[in-house]
Design a protein around this motif. Structure first.
Motif: not given
Length: 184
Positions: A124, A126, A145, A147-151
């Motif tokens: 997940d 990236e 970073k 996928r689908g979440r905040q940094s």
């Protein structure tokens, strides 16, 4: 000699338990105590600290303001002492390629959310990012970073590192995880 397997990478993060924070806490507490005692001395008309005379200070308004600043400074100093004692912000970043997981752990303030533990699947993630802000107070933050979440930040907010060091850390982590780098 490094006995850690090549598929595991662990980075320990230093928290707020630093010599500088401890010095600032001591300075704040000593200064605030002095302010409070001089302000209180002006109220009772007797010097509680012999080397700090309060004879020329009227209690209203100067003495009262000094008491207020003394109390506020004591609270700030005690707050800083607590963050040093609890080592807020310390933890580790753990990456395991064999299991395909990442674990980011930080200590917070006491209470329900004292342990901040984020588990991620390596698939997940990236990219590894580097956010830089130049100027009077420069800051560099290494983050993941996902996928689908905040940094998710990986470095301390107040960490003063050179751009070259942060770029090397980002490149090393990106090579280890075999992902791209963004933010350069």
């Amino acid at each position: 000699m490094n006995s850690r397997p090549t598929w595991i990478q662990v980075e320990f993060i230093r928290g707020s338990r630093t010599f500088v924070n401890l010095c600032w806490a001591c300075i704040l507490i000593c200064g605030a105590t002095s302010f409070l005692l001089v302000g209180f001395s002006s109220c009772i008309g007797k010097d509680l600290i012999p080397i700090l005379s309060s004879k020329q200070i009227a209690f209203i308004p100067q003495g009262l303001v000094m008491c207020f600043y003394g109390i506020a400074g004591l609270f700030l100093g005690l707050y800083l002492c607590c963050t040093v004692f609890w080592n807020v912000g310390s933890g580790y970043n753990y990456f395991d390629k064999r299991e395909g997981i990442s674990s980011i752990f930080r200590w917070g303030f006491p209470g329900k959310n004292r342990r901040i533990h984020i588990r991620l699947i390596l698939g997940d993630i990236e990219a590894v990012g580097l956010r830089s802000q130049e100027g009077l107070f420069p800051s560099r933050i290494l983050y993941l970073k996902v996928r689908g979440r905040q940094s998710i930040p990986l470095t301390r907010i107040g960490e003063n590192s050179t751009p070259e060091y942060m770029e090397e850390k980002a490149a090393e982590l990106a090579r280890f995880l075999r992902i791209s780098i963004e933010g350069f």
